[in-house]
Write a protein that holds these residues in place. Sequence first.
Motif, mmCIF file in Angstrom:
data_model
loop_
_atom_site.group_PDB
_atom_site.id
_atom_site.type_symbol
_atom_site.label_atom_id
_atom_site.label_comp_id
_atom_site.label_asym_id
_atom_site.label_seq_id
_atom_site.Cartn_x
_atom_site.Cartn_y
_atom_site.Cartn_z
ATOM 1 N N GLY A 47 -28.206 6.710 -43.836
ATOM 2 C CA GLY A 47 -27.767 7.207 -42.562
ATOM 3 C C GLY A 47 -28.760 8.133 -41.721
ATOM 4 O O GLY A 47 -29.535 8.912 -42.324
ATOM 5 N N VAL A 48 -28.749 7.873 -40.451
ATOM 6 C CA VAL A 48 -29.759 8.482 -39.443
ATOM 7 C C VAL A 48 -28.971 9.341 -38.625
ATOM 8 O O VAL A 48 -29.199 10.473 -38.162
ATOM 9 C CB VAL A 48 -30.609 7.467 -38.913
ATOM 10 N N ALA A 49 -27.786 8.908 -37.954
ATOM 11 C CA ALA A 49 -27.149 9.526 -36.982
ATOM 12 C C ALA A 49 -25.620 8.808 -36.824
ATOM 13 O O ALA A 49 -25.440 7.838 -37.173
ATOM 14 C CB ALA A 49 -27.727 9.599 -35.736
ATOM 15 N N CYS A 50 -25.023 9.583 -36.458
ATOM 16 C CA CYS A 50 -23.331 9.295 -36.383
ATOM 17 C C CYS A 50 -22.868 10.053 -35.154
ATOM 18 O O CYS A 50 -23.048 11.486 -35.048
ATOM 19 C CB CYS A 50 -22.727 9.688 -37.516
ATOM 20 N N ILE A 51 -21.978 9.459 -34.325
ATOM 21 C CA ILE A 51 -21.268 9.805 -33.484
ATOM 22 C C ILE A 51 -19.913 9.688 -33.341
ATOM 23 O O ILE A 51 -19.496 8.615 -33.680
ATOM 24 C CB ILE A 51 -21.876 9.638 -31.886
ATOM 25 N N ASN A 52 -18.966 10.725 -33.328
ATOM 26 C CA ASN A 52 -17.486 10.533 -33.424
ATOM 27 C C ASN A 52 -16.829 10.068 -32.032
ATOM 28 O O ASN A 52 -17.756 9.909 -31.176
ATOM 29 C CB ASN A 52 -16.799 11.884 -33.852
ATOM 30 N N THR A 53 -15.798 9.826 -32.005
ATOM 31 C CA THR A 53 -14.979 9.296 -30.924
ATOM 32 C C THR A 53 -15.087 10.588 -30.006
ATOM 33 O O THR A 53 -15.294 11.795 -30.470
ATOM 34 C CB THR A 53 -13.685 8.896 -31.074
ATOM 35 N N ASN A 54 -15.314 10.445 -28.831
ATOM 36 C CA ASN A 54 -15.302 11.529 -27.604
ATOM 37 C C ASN A 54 -16.588 12.271 -27.770
ATOM 38 O O ASN A 54 -16.722 13.342 -27.172
ATOM 39 C CB ASN A 54 -14.090 12.589 -27.871
ATOM 40 N N TYR A 60 -26.774 14.426 -37.866
ATOM 41 C CA TYR A 60 -28.190 13.765 -37.949
ATOM 42 C C TYR A 60 -28.551 13.972 -39.407
ATOM 43 O O TYR A 60 -28.363 14.887 -39.885
ATOM 44 C CB TYR A 60 -29.136 14.531 -36.791
ATOM 45 N N ALA A 61 -29.299 12.992 -39.594
ATOM 46 C CA ALA A 61 -30.121 13.240 -41.163
ATOM 47 C C ALA A 61 -31.340 14.348 -40.821
ATOM 48 O O ALA A 61 -31.800 14.333 -39.634
ATOM 49 C CB ALA A 61 -30.872 11.823 -41.600
ATOM 50 N N ASP A 62 -31.669 15.102 -41.703
ATOM 51 C CA ASP A 62 -32.599 16.071 -41.485
ATOM 52 C C ASP A 62 -33.945 15.616 -40.995
ATOM 53 O O ASP A 62 -34.686 16.143 -40.364
ATOM 54 C CB ASP A 62 -32.684 16.778 -42.939
ATOM 55 N N GLN A 100 -13.822 4.038 -39.497
ATOM 56 C CA GLN A 100 -12.574 4.723 -39.297
ATOM 57 C C GLN A 100 -12.575 6.131 -39.648
ATOM 58 O O GLN A 100 -11.502 6.735 -39.585
ATOM 59 C CB GLN A 100 -11.475 4.004 -39.845
ATOM 60 N N TYR A 101 -13.563 6.831 -40.376
ATOM 61 C CA TYR A 101 -13.470 8.196 -40.795
ATOM 62 C C TYR A 101 -14.651 8.954 -39.792
ATOM 63 O O TYR A 101 -15.227 8.552 -38.993
ATOM 64 C CB TYR A 101 -13.907 8.388 -42.329
ATOM 65 N N TYR A 102 -14.199 10.358 -39.878
ATOM 66 C CA TYR A 102 -14.842 11.170 -39.136
ATOM 67 C C TYR A 102 -16.447 11.021 -39.841
ATOM 68 O O TYR A 102 -16.550 10.955 -40.747
ATOM 69 C CB TYR A 102 -14.518 12.676 -39.293
ATOM 70 N N CYS A 103 -17.432 11.422 -38.601
ATOM 71 C CA CYS A 103 -18.718 11.484 -39.201
ATOM 72 C C CYS A 103 -19.104 12.561 -40.070
ATOM 73 O O CYS A 103 -18.656 13.651 -40.107
ATOM 74 C CB CYS A 103 -19.412 11.720 -38.073
ATOM 75 N N THR A 104 -19.822 12.302 -41.271
ATOM 76 C CA THR A 104 -20.156 13.429 -42.074
ATOM 77 C C THR A 104 -21.617 13.345 -42.275
ATOM 78 O O THR A 104 -22.108 12.238 -42.246
ATOM 79 C CB THR A 104 -19.566 13.506 -43.205
ATOM 80 N N ALA A 105 -22.362 14.347 -42.707
ATOM 81 C CA ALA A 105 -23.796 14.458 -43.183
ATOM 82 C C ALA A 105 -24.162 13.501 -44.108
ATOM 83 O O ALA A 105 -25.249 13.363 -44.631
ATOM 84 C CB ALA A 105 -24.197 15.960 -43.161
#
Length: 125
Positions: A47-54, A60-62, A100-105
Amino acid sequence: QLRLADSGGGLEQPGGSLTLSCKASEYSLSGYPIGWFRQAPGKEREGVACINTNSRIIKYADSVKGRFTISRDDAKNTVSLQMRSLGPEDTAVYYCAATQYYCTAEFRRDDYFTWGQGTQVTVSP
């Protein structure tokens, strides 16, 4: 079914910049968190980056913090990944994916239910 198409990859010199795009079709992506992953030759997809709705939760990955910026434009059904200060270690196939899940690290790949086809990023002199 939500379909994603990622694009924008290419060959870039070290220190350069690229912007990747992830465009949805068939359905709106506005209701889904969207992540970017990458897979280098011989390595696992990470994983590199993730953005939630809104856009209220962004992860971000370190390895890319301070260099990559993820954003979304739901009106255009698009999520972008701006990449700066690229180095050879960023060379990989990049994929966007919806969850469908919240972004997590943790960037758990099994949480993502649909993926783009991938776009190659090569950083080389």
